[in-house]
Design a protein around this motif. Structure first.
Motif, PDB file in Angstrom:
ATOM      1  N   MET A   1       0.822  -1.203   0.000  1.00  0.00           N
ATOM      2  CA  MET A   1       0.000   0.000   0.000  1.00  0.00           C
ATOM      3  C   MET A   1       0.863   1.263   0.000  1.00  0.00           C
ATOM      4  SD  MET A   1      -3.092  -0.865  -0.379  1.00  0.00           S
ATOM      5  CE  MET A   1      -3.811   0.746  -0.147  1.00  0.00           C
ATOM      6  N   ASP A   2       2.046   1.191   0.594  1.00  0.00           N
ATOM      7  CA  ASP A   2       2.938   2.355   0.555  1.00  0.00           C
ATOM      8  C   ASP A   2       3.316   2.688  -0.885  1.00  0.00           C
ATOM      9  OD1 ASP A   2       2.861   2.578   3.280  1.00  0.00           O
ATOM     10  OD2 ASP A   2       4.716   1.461   3.623  1.00  0.00           O
ATOM     11  N   ILE A   3       3.567   1.642  -1.681  1.00  0.00           N
ATOM     12  CA  ILE A   3       3.906   1.872  -3.098  1.00  0.00           C
ATOM     13  C   ILE A   3       2.724   2.513  -3.812  1.00  0.00           C
ATOM     14  CG2 ILE A   3       4.519   0.718  -5.258  1.00  0.00           C
ATOM     15  CD1 ILE A   3       5.892  -1.434  -3.581  1.00  0.00           C
ATOM     16  N   PHE A   4       1.541   2.028  -3.544  1.00  0.00           N
ATOM     17  CA  PHE A   4       0.344   2.605  -4.151  1.00  0.00           C
ATOM     18  C   PHE A   4       0.226   4.087  -3.820  1.00  0.00           C
ATOM     19  CE2 PHE A   4      -3.994   3.895  -2.908  1.00  0.00           C
ATOM     20  CZ  PHE A   4      -4.542   4.067  -4.172  1.00  0.00           C
ATOM     21  N   HIS A   5       0.389   4.433  -2.538  1.00  0.00           N
ATOM     22  CA  HIS A   5       0.243   5.834  -2.138  1.00  0.00           C
ATOM     23  C   HIS A   5       1.322   6.722  -2.759  1.00  0.00           C
ATOM     24  CE1 HIS A   5      -3.128   5.271   0.513  1.00  0.00           C
ATOM     25  NE2 HIS A   5      -2.501   4.320   1.203  1.00  0.00           N
ATOM     26  N   ARG A   6       2.535   6.200  -2.914  1.00  0.00           N
ATOM     27  CA  ARG A   6       3.584   7.006  -3.556  1.00  0.00           C
ATOM     28  C   ARG A   6       3.220   7.294  -5.013  1.00  0.00           C
ATOM     29  NH1 ARG A   6       7.337   3.801  -0.544  1.00  0.00           N
ATOM     30  NH2 ARG A   6       7.724   2.458  -2.354  1.00  0.00           N
ATOM     31  N   GLU A  21      -3.924  -3.418  -7.392  1.00  0.00           N
ATOM     32  CA  GLU A  21      -4.361  -4.771  -7.722  1.00  0.00           C
ATOM     33  C   GLU A  21      -3.496  -5.808  -7.011  1.00  0.00           C
ATOM     34  OE1 GLU A  21      -7.038  -5.675  -9.281  1.00  0.00           O
ATOM     35  OE2 GLU A  21      -7.601  -3.579  -9.580  1.00  0.00           O
ATOM     36  N   ARG A  22      -2.215  -5.532  -6.887  1.00  0.00           N
ATOM     37  CA  ARG A  22      -1.336  -6.452  -6.156  1.00  0.00           C
ATOM     38  C   ARG A  22      -1.706  -6.493  -4.676  1.00  0.00           C
ATOM     39  NH1 ARG A  22       4.457  -4.575  -8.852  1.00  0.00           N
ATOM     40  NH2 ARG A  22       4.157  -5.617 -10.888  1.00  0.00           N
ATOM     41  N   ALA A  23      -2.021  -5.326  -4.125  1.00  0.00           N
ATOM     42  CA  ALA A  23      -2.391  -5.268  -2.705  1.00  0.00           C
ATOM     43  C   ALA A  23      -3.651  -6.080  -2.426  1.00  0.00           C
ATOM     44  CB  ALA A  23      -2.589  -3.820  -2.271  1.00  0.00           C
ATOM     45  N   LEU A  24      -4.573  -6.141  -3.411  1.00  0.00           N
ATOM     46  CA  LEU A  24      -5.797  -6.907  -3.225  1.00  0.00           C
ATOM     47  C   LEU A  24      -5.521  -8.398  -3.008  1.00  0.00           C
ATOM     48  CD1 LEU A  24      -8.157  -5.323  -5.903  1.00  0.00           C
ATOM     49  CD2 LEU A  24      -8.511  -5.314  -3.436  1.00  0.00           C
ATOM     50  N   GLN A  25      -4.393  -8.872  -3.513  1.00  0.00           N
ATOM     51  CA  GLN A  25      -4.075 -10.294  -3.402  1.00  0.00           C
ATOM     52  C   GLN A  25      -3.346 -10.633  -2.111  1.00  0.00           C
ATOM     53  OE1 GLN A  25      -5.627 -11.758  -5.759  1.00  0.00           O
ATOM     54  NE2 GLN A  25      -5.985  -9.753  -6.719  1.00  0.00           N
ATOM     55  N   ILE A  26      -3.020  -9.622  -1.314  1.00  0.00           N
ATOM     56  CA  ILE A  26      -2.294  -9.843  -0.060  1.00  0.00           C
ATOM     57  C   ILE A  26      -3.275  -9.644   1.095  1.00  0.00           C
ATOM     58  CG2 ILE A  26      -0.344  -9.115   1.370  1.00  0.00           C
ATOM     59  CD1 ILE A  26       0.929  -7.998  -1.182  1.00  0.00           C
ATOM     60  N   ALA A  33      -7.050  -1.914   0.491  1.00  0.00           N
ATOM     61  CA  ALA A  33      -7.095  -1.795  -0.962  1.00  0.00           C
ATOM     62  C   ALA A  33      -8.534  -1.714  -1.454  1.00  0.00           C
ATOM     63  CB  ALA A  33      -6.375  -2.976  -1.598  1.00  0.00           C
ATOM     64  N   LEU A  34      -9.424  -2.462  -0.825  1.00  0.00           N
ATOM     65  CA  LEU A  34     -10.834  -2.396  -1.200  1.00  0.00           C
ATOM     66  C   LEU A  34     -11.404  -0.993  -0.976  1.00  0.00           C
ATOM     67  CD1 LEU A  34     -12.167  -5.793   0.229  1.00  0.00           C
ATOM     68  CD2 LEU A  34     -12.133  -5.111  -2.181  1.00  0.00           C
ATOM     69  N   VAL A  35     -10.983  -0.357   0.107  1.00  0.00           N
ATOM     70  CA  VAL A  35     -11.460   1.000   0.374  1.00  0.00           C
ATOM     71  C   VAL A  35     -11.046   1.933  -0.759  1.00  0.00           C
ATOM     72  CG1 VAL A  35     -11.266   2.982   1.912  1.00  0.00           C
ATOM     73  CG2 VAL A  35     -11.477   0.685   2.874  1.00  0.00           C
ATOM     74  N   TRP A  36      -9.797   1.853  -1.187  1.00  0.00           N
ATOM     75  CA  TRP A  36      -9.322   2.750  -2.245  1.00  0.00           C
ATOM     76  C   TRP A  36      -9.947   2.392  -3.589  1.00  0.00           C
ATOM     77  CZ3 TRP A  36      -7.191   7.271  -1.612  1.00  0.00           C
ATOM     78  CH2 TRP A  36      -6.609   7.564  -0.373  1.00  0.00           C
ATOM     79  N   LYS A  37     -10.224   1.115  -3.808  1.00  0.00           N
ATOM     80  CA  LYS A  37     -10.951   0.735  -5.016  1.00  0.00           C
ATOM     81  C   LYS A  37     -12.349   1.361  -5.007  1.00  0.00           C
ATOM     82  CE  LYS A  37     -10.306  -2.477  -7.650  1.00  0.00           C
ATOM     83  NZ  LYS A  37      -9.886  -2.591  -9.070  1.00  0.00           N
ATOM     84  N   GLY A  38     -12.970   1.353  -3.833  1.00  0.00           N
ATOM     85  CA  GLY A  38     -14.288   1.959  -3.718  1.00  0.00           C
ATOM     86  C   GLY A  38     -14.259   3.451  -3.944  1.00  0.00           C
ATOM     87  N   ILE A  39     -13.235   4.116  -3.410  1.00  0.00           N
ATOM     88  CA  ILE A  39     -13.106   5.569  -3.596  1.00  0.00           C
ATOM     89  C   ILE A  39     -12.966   5.893  -5.077  1.00  0.00           C
ATOM     90  CG2 ILE A  39     -11.591   7.528  -3.170  1.00  0.00           C
ATOM     91  CD1 ILE A  39     -11.026   6.305  -0.403  1.00  0.00           C
ATOM     92  N   ALA A  40     -12.189   5.082  -5.799  1.00  0.00           N
ATOM     93  CA  ALA A  40     -12.006   5.315  -7.230  1.00  0.00           C
ATOM     94  C   ALA A  40     -13.292   5.076  -8.010  1.00  0.00           C
ATOM     95  CB  ALA A  40     -10.893   4.414  -7.754  1.00  0.00           C
ATOM     96  N   GLN A 742      -9.448 -18.117  -5.053  1.00  0.00           N
ATOM     97  CA  GLN A 742      -8.917 -18.201  -6.406  1.00  0.00           C
ATOM     98  C   GLN A 742      -9.753 -17.366  -7.376  1.00  0.00           C
ATOM     99  OE1 GLN A 742      -7.534 -22.131  -7.826  1.00  0.00           O
ATOM    100  NE2 GLN A 742      -8.225 -22.930  -5.844  1.00  0.00           N
ATOM    101  N   LEU A 743     -11.063 -17.393  -7.193  1.00  0.00           N
ATOM    102  CA  LEU A 743     -11.930 -16.602  -8.056  1.00  0.00           C
ATOM    103  C   LEU A 743     -11.672 -15.111  -7.880  1.00  0.00           C
ATOM    104  CD1 LEU A 743     -15.202 -18.662  -7.588  1.00  0.00           C
ATOM    105  CD2 LEU A 743     -14.024 -18.319  -9.757  1.00  0.00           C
ATOM    106  N   GLN A 744     -11.539 -14.675  -6.624  1.00  0.00           N
ATOM    107  CA  GLN A 744     -11.273 -13.265  -6.370  1.00  0.00           C
ATOM    108  C   GLN A 744      -9.916 -12.842  -6.926  1.00  0.00           C
ATOM    109  OE1 GLN A 744     -12.480 -13.502  -1.974  1.00  0.00           O
ATOM    110  NE2 GLN A 744     -12.994 -11.402  -2.507  1.00  0.00           N
ATOM    111  N   ALA A 745      -8.960 -13.764  -6.901  1.00  0.00           N
ATOM    112  CA  ALA A 745      -7.615 -13.433  -7.372  1.00  0.00           C
ATOM    113  C   ALA A 745      -7.597 -13.085  -8.855  1.00  0.00           C
ATOM    114  CB  ALA A 745      -6.664 -14.597  -7.095  1.00  0.00           C
ATOM    115  N   THR A 746      -8.615 -13.502  -9.610  1.00  0.00           N
ATOM    116  CA  THR A 746      -8.650 -13.163 -11.030  1.00  0.00           C
ATOM    117  C   THR A 746      -8.939 -11.689 -11.250  1.00  0.00           C
ATOM    118  OG1 THR A 746     -11.029 -13.612 -11.234  1.00  0.00           O
ATOM    119  CG2 THR A 746      -9.513 -15.481 -11.531  1.00  0.00           C
ATOM    120  N   GLY A 747      -9.519 -11.043 -10.249  1.00  0.00           N
ATOM    121  CA  GLY A 747      -9.855  -9.629 -10.376  1.00  0.00           C
ATOM    122  C   GLY A 747     -11.210  -9.371 -11.003  1.00  0.00           C
ATOM    123  N   SER A 748     -11.864 -10.418 -11.500  1.00  0.00           N
ATOM    124  CA  SER A 748     -13.168 -10.220 -12.152  1.00  0.00           C
ATOM    125  C   SER A 748     -14.322 -10.752 -11.305  1.00  0.00           C
ATOM    126  CB  SER A 748     -13.187 -10.903 -13.523  1.00  0.00           C
ATOM    127  OG  SER A 748     -12.933 -12.284 -13.398  1.00  0.00           O
TER     128      SER A 748
END
Length: 823
Positions: A1-6, A21-26, A33-40, A742-748
């Motif tokens: 998340m630090d990388i995302f914010h930078r 997207e990488r943060a969502l998998q951790i 990450a879900l919060v920031w996805k929602g904000i976007a 595994q389904l969530q990891a696809t991003g769709s």
């Protein structure tokens, strides 16, 4: 998340999106990450933002700011009623969070009627301590043409011996409001002419609005109101010192008991309660007196009737000079006899037989028992026939019969987490050690007995239920804004004081150790019914009850007579429900061991027919019921056809065949898509609806069970294809599965959140679901997709199959995308 914010701060949007997207998998970063996805997503896709925010809130339930974002996503999509409901539940858990409260007021302003909104504002005003929130609610009040123009709040501070508060005129904020003060027969006018920091923080004039009234001597009632007669919130003020319990003088099993009945309203209910206690007095060996505390009732006829009873020596009457509320009233009542045990008895209860003897016997069955709560129709854990459910109060005759059956069954006491104040026997030894009710922090009531019981438990005391006593309780049927606020505020205090209590309570409810006692009393009711003459048995069932027994998998509700079957990995059990008066009959049986007892019980029911539903999983033993009971049967098919009994059919064969023919959900056309060597192409998609959709679906609910590995692999392949092909759709999973990560990891694939109290259709609507998709090639009787599409009111997209016929479904020939399913 630090990388995302930078990257985000450097306006490097693509790099920021990749990091997110990488943060969502951790797991460690997923919720944030879900919060920031929602904000976007919020500006353009508030439904998608709801998905992200609600799932983040589930992972971080203590983050009130995320709950506020969920509410904002619902408001952004024009769903103020859903927003209000969600935010209210969140606020009940965190009532002091400012962001949550402000968002809730915004939702209420759009969802509530002006009158309800005004009641809410006035109920909450005394507990508003933030200038920003005060500004919001005062603006809501000022916008209502018929709302009072003058408003104020006062409270007594015993340490300073002073009444403090504020008072303003919303129509003339620049001029100090005039307030009339009445106490001990004297009346004076005062001006709200001192500064008040809360008003200043709300943007109101800083040099006036505040009130300070010195009360040098204890005064039970100080009235403060405006010139137009509108009282300030908190008036009349109880300007008295904090209650100090009397010194302990000891008590024992041989001492008499004070039965304490606090009274405020309800003439008929109160007199019926008192009369039931008077009638039972001669049946109890325990020496006791009925102490009725009249808490400044607004009903003159009630006050007069109580005085008449007291004059005849039937009750001991205590009259409060002003309304003290439940906590203050009960503290002072319990102090009347410092050497006696006490029983709290609500004025809307009814007692029967030797109720007090039995409660006392349970209380002294162990020296560390602090309180005893009887069975009732409405009393939290000790509710009957279902725990934690408010049932209607039976008639007086039915109450007496239930109490007598409870006495005869004599189920042993059951330790419970907390007692319930509708009827609570409290031993004096426990009061002496634990202390009285907290009238300083819980001054306006609600949750007081829970606080006392948890405090007692922390000192090694126990609380038990007495299933051998039944006390009827009418209970309240409505919850005003004041009560909802009090419950939320006091529950927050209790959670802070007893952080493990909630988990203990939930674990207790899951174990449900009271269940055997409930079942024993239910069986006694049925046995008692069987002993009655035929005409009395027939009159014991609810009028106009349908004498048809519905056998189903637990998915149906509302039938007068039903037999629902449930299966787990280690057992099969059924629940028999029958429309027995005055409270429904609920009995459970484990199969196959209890089958003979089940049949014996069913012989007492006035059944004329049996209808079987969802036969695919029905235990075979239940298929023998029509022959055993000699009752005609029918089978309800999935297409709503009723298959009638045929005399030349073997029942077992008929059941199996019926199970196989109840598959046909009509509407899918019989056409195949071409199969490629490495993929199955879903090119021929069918819409089960009456018209083409106005736009291509973007959020499709997974309409198949993900617990079967074959189906889950198909969905995983589809999800990966959607991601790789960048198709403009998202998939929505509505249930848990080992494949979910595994389904969530696809991003769709997103998970449909489960806010408490939201139905499946409301959740799907908030998420923006615009279709249900099924990949099943050969639908069977457990096919979920059509039922789900019907419940959600959205189209069903499914693969055409040879087992279905064309019944007018509309084919979508030219979808803007193709779904490829790798095998």
């Amino acid at each position: 998340m630090d990388i995302f914010h930078r990257h985000r701060q450097a306006n490097e949007h693509d790099a920021a999106a990749t990091a997110l997207e990488r943060a969502l998998q951790i797991p460690e970063y997923r919720a944030e990450a879900l919060v920031w996805k929602g904000i976007a997503a919020m500006p353009q896709k508030p439904q998608l933002a709801f998905l992200f925010f609600a799932n983040a809130a589930k992972a971080l339930p203590d983050r009130a700011d995320i709950h506020a974002l969920v509410g904002r996503s619902l408001l952004a999509q024009g769903q103020p009623a859903l927003a209000t409901r969600y935010l209210t539940d969140a606020w009940k858990l965190q009532p002091n969070d400012l962001a949550l409260r402000l968002t809730l007021w915004e939702a209420r302003s759009q969802s509530e009627t002006p009158a309800d909104l005004r009641r809410m504002v006035l109920a909450h005003l005394p507990d508003i301590h933030a200038g920003k929130e005060l500004a919001v609610v005062l603006k809501l009040l000022a916008a209502q043409a018929d709302a009072p123009g003058t408003v104020g709040v006062v409270r007594y501070l015993p340490e300073q011996k002073e009444i403090q508060g504020w008072a303003i005129d919303l129509h003339n904020l620049q001029v100090p409001a005039v307030v009339q003060i009445e106490a001990n027969g004297a009346r004076i006018n005062a001006t709200a002419s001192v500064s008040h920091p809360l008003l200043t923080a709300a943007g109101l004039p800083a040099n006036h609005g505040g009130l300070r009234v010195s009360v040098p001597s204890p005064t039970p009632a100080v009235h403060l109101h405006f010139a137009n007669g509108t009282p300030l919130l908190g008036s009349p003020v109880y300007a008295m010192p904090v209650f100090v319990p009397p010194a302990s003088v000891g008590a024992g099993a041989n001492n008499s008991v004070d039965v304490l009945i606090p009274v405020y309203d309800g003439l008929e209910e109160t007199l019926e309660c008192i009369n039931s206690a008077l009638d039972a007095r001669k049946l109890n060996r325990t020496a006791h007196r009925l102490v009725v505390i009249e808490d400044k009732t607004p009903v003159p006829a009630l006050a007069k009737a109580l005085k008449v009873l007291a004059a005849k020596g039937k009750i001991t009457l205590v009259q409060n000079a002003v309304n003290l509320g439940f906590i203050r009233t009960m503290n002072r009542a319990m102090a009347l006899s410092p050497n006696k045990d006490v029983v709290w008895l609500n004025a809307d209860t009814r007692v029967h037989g030797a109720w007090l003897d039995r409660l006392r016997e349970v209380a002294y069955s162990d020296e560390r028992i602090a309180s005893v709560t009887p069975f009732t129709n409405n009393g939290e854990l000790m509710s009957f026939p279902r725990s934690q459910v408010c049932h209607d109060m039976p008639s007086a005759k039915a109450q007496a019969e239930l109490d007598e059956l409870a006495r005869q069954v004599a189920s042993p006491p059951v330790e419970i987490e907390t007692g319930c104040g509708f009827c609570l026997y409290i031993k004096r030894a426990a009061l002496d050690e634990v202390g009285y009710l907290d009238e300083l922090h819980l001054a306006r009531g609600y949750g007081e007995e829970t606080d006392w019981c948890l405090r007692a438990r922390s000192k090694g005391w126990r609380h038990v239920g007495a299933p051998n006593v039944f006390v009827a309780h009418q209970g309240g049927i409505s919850f005003g804004a004041e009560k909802v606020l009090r419950v939320a505020m006091n529950n927050a205090i209790l959670r802070k004081r007893y952080p493990d209590a909630s988990a203990r309570y939930k674990a207790f409810c899951l174990r449900d150790p009271i269940k055997p006692a409930r079942q024993a009393l239910q069986q006694a009711r049925l046995d008692n019914l069987a002993r009655k003459p035929v005409n009395q048995r027939n009159a014991s069932w609810q009028k106009d009850a349908d004498p048809t027994l519905h056998v189903h998998d637990g998915s149906m509700q509302g039938d007068d007579f039903s037999l629902s079957y449930h299966q787990s990995s280690h057992s099969t059990w059924v629940r028999l429900t029958a429309a027995l008066c005055p409270l429904p009959l609920n009995l459970e049986f484990e199969l196959p061991g209890d089958f003979t007892r089940l049949v014996a019980c069913m012989r007492h029911l006035p059944l004329q027919a049996i209808v079987f539903h969802n036969l695919a999983r029905c235990p075979l033993g239940l298929c023998d019921l029509p022959a055993i009971l000699d009752i005609p049967y029918r089978i309800q098919c999935r297409d709503d056809r009723l298959l009638d009994q045929q005399s030349d059919y073997d029942w077992q064969r008929f059941a199996r065949e019926a199970a196989s023919v109840q598959v046909p959900w009509p509407g899918l056309e019989s056409r195949y898509s071409e199969a490629l060597p490495d993929a199955t192409v879903l090119a021929d998609v069918i819409l089960m609806n009456t018209a083409h959709p106005s736009h291509a679906p973007q959020l499709l609910m997974i309409g198949d069970s993900l617990h079967k590995s074959g189906a889950a692999r198909s969905w995983l392949g589809l999800a990966r294809h959607i991601t790789h092909a960048r198709l403009p759709i998202q998939l929505l999973a509505h249930s848990d599965s080992p494949w979910l990560n595994q389904l969530q990891a696809t991003g769709s694939v997103q998970v449909l959140p489960e806010p408490e109290g939201f139905s499946l259709s409301e959740r799907a609507q908030a998420a923006g679901c615009d279709g249900v998709l099924s990949l099943v090639e050969a639908p069977d009787s457990d096919w979920l997709a059509p039922r789900m599409a019907a419940e959600l009111g959205v189209p069903l997209f499914a693969r055409p199959t040879p087992q279905t016929s064309d019944t007018g479904a509309i084919a979508l020939e030219n979808l803007p995308f193709t779904l490829s399913l790798p095998q």
